[in-house]
Motif scaffolding. Structure first.
Motif, mmCIF file in Angstrom:
data_model
loop_
_atom_site.group_PDB
_atom_site.id
_atom_site.type_symbol
_atom_site.label_atom_id
_atom_site.label_comp_id
_atom_site.label_asym_id
_atom_site.label_seq_id
_atom_site.Cartn_x
_atom_site.Cartn_y
_atom_site.Cartn_z
ATOM 1 N N ASN A 1 -23.698 51.687 44.696
ATOM 2 C CA ASN A 1 -22.331 51.944 44.254
ATOM 3 C C ASN A 1 -21.495 52.331 45.475
ATOM 4 O OD1 ASN A 1 -21.752 51.856 41.177
ATOM 5 N ND2 ASN A 1 -23.838 52.646 41.314
ATOM 6 N N GLU A 2 -20.388 53.034 45.251
ATOM 7 C CA GLU A 2 -19.508 53.437 46.354
ATOM 8 C C GLU A 2 -19.329 54.947 46.367
ATOM 9 O OE1 GLU A 2 -16.056 50.949 45.712
ATOM 10 O OE2 GLU A 2 -17.327 49.161 45.681
ATOM 11 N N ASN B 1 -19.071 45.837 36.699
ATOM 12 C CA ASN B 1 -17.929 46.110 37.575
ATOM 13 C C ASN B 1 -17.310 47.468 37.297
ATOM 14 O OD1 ASN B 1 -17.340 44.100 39.513
ATOM 15 N ND2 ASN B 1 -16.943 42.663 37.847
ATOM 16 N N ASN C 1 -22.747 48.835 40.644
ATOM 17 C CA ASN C 1 -21.396 48.836 40.096
ATOM 18 C C ASN C 1 -20.434 49.178 41.224
ATOM 19 O OD1 ASN C 1 -21.085 48.455 36.968
ATOM 20 N ND2 ASN C 1 -23.029 49.524 37.240
ATOM 21 N N LYS C 2 -19.241 49.643 40.868
ATOM 22 C CA LYS C 2 -18.248 49.976 41.895
ATOM 23 C C LYS C 2 -17.800 51.425 41.749
ATOM 24 C CE LYS C 2 -16.670 45.344 42.850
ATOM 25 N NZ LYS C 2 -16.786 44.380 41.761
ATOM 26 N N ARG D 1 -15.838 50.970 37.545
ATOM 27 C CA ARG D 1 -15.217 51.796 38.585
ATOM 28 C C ARG D 1 -15.262 53.272 38.204
ATOM 29 N NH1 ARG D 1 -12.947 48.808 42.374
ATOM 30 N NH2 ARG D 1 -12.746 46.584 41.906
ATOM 31 N N SER E 1 -17.013 55.087 42.478
ATOM 32 C CA SER E 1 -16.745 55.948 43.634
ATOM 33 C C SER E 1 -16.959 57.415 43.265
ATOM 34 C CB SER E 1 -15.328 55.729 44.159
ATOM 35 O OG SER E 1 -14.401 55.883 43.116
#
Length: 244
Positions: free
Chosen positions: A206-207, A161, A183-184, A163, A186
């Motif tokens: 991912n983002e 998780n 994952n997350k 970020r 950005s």
């Protein structure tokens, strides 16, 4: 529950003990008497905790507990100064003890498929570590101390998780393979571009909307996976990645 007999502690000359794939629920404290033990496999049992005495196995080089139900390690595990391989895959660990720094010979640590949410700062003290597997946990943050793992060659952090990644990751100059898939994230720290030995980078799923220009510094990079991100453009400097 089932446990090996206490008399196992009398086998003082034992160097290898494989108890994998049994129905063991516990390990007797007498295990600590096996001072010559170098190899211990307890894979695929029903063990939910280790006795503190495990930390007395000063000669132990290989310890595998893959596929048990351990949710916490005894702090005494930090006493295993000769340990080179520690496999904790597929348990229910929510945290790793701070005493990890005692594992000064550790080369390979596998904690895939657990329930970790973070890592202790002392993970950075594993100066001999070459391979670290932390995939499929619930890790949302990394300690900056991870940048102290100067010998690290492979780091697997997929399916967590995360970020953000600390900029200190740019200090892992021996790193050859890095997975941050699923994952997350950005963004990616620009310092990642300092990893001149990095050959494989997976930042898929991912983002990420942008990538830093500094990635041009990855002069050993031959495999880059960026699929399933909302990227609109690639940095111009990608043309300088000679090894791709």
């Amino acid at each position: 529950g089932m446990s090996p007999p206490a008399s196992i502690g009398d086998l003082g000359a034992l160097t290898k003990l494989d108890l994998s794939s049994n129905h063991l629920h516990s390990i007797p404290v007498e295990i600590g008497c096996l001072g010559a033990l170098e190899f211990l496999s307890l894979d695929d049992n029903f063990i939910d905790q280790l006795p503190a005495e495990i930390g007395r196995l000063g000669a132990l080089e290989y310890l595998s507990l893959d596929g048990n139900v351990i949710d916490q390690l005894p702090v005494e595990i930090g006493g295993l100064g000769a340990l080179k391989t520690l496999i904790l895959r597929g348990n229910g660990l929510r945290a790793l003890p701070d005493t990890l720094h005692g594992l000064r010979s550790l080369l390979f640590l596998n904690v895939d498929y657990n329930k970790l949410t973070e890592l202790p700062r002392s993970v950075g003290d594993l100066r001999a570590l070459k391979k670290l597997r932390l995939a499929s946990n619930d890790i949302s943050i990394l300690p900056t101390s991870i940048g102290k793992l100067g010998a690290l060659e492979k780091l697997y952090l997929g399916f967590n998780n995360l970020r953000r990644i600390p900029a200190s990751i740019g200090h892992l100059t021996a790193l050859e393979k890095l997975s941050l898939a699923r994952n997350k994230l950005s963004s990616i720290p620009g310092k990642l571009g300092s990893l001149s030995a990095l050959g494989e980078l997976d930042i898929s799923r991912n983002e990420l909307r942008t990538l830093p220009d500094t990635l041009r510094g990855l002069r050993s990079l031959h495999t880059l996976t960026i699929c399933y991100n909302p990227l609109r453009t690639l940095p111009r400097s990608f043309g300088e990645l000679q090894s791709l």
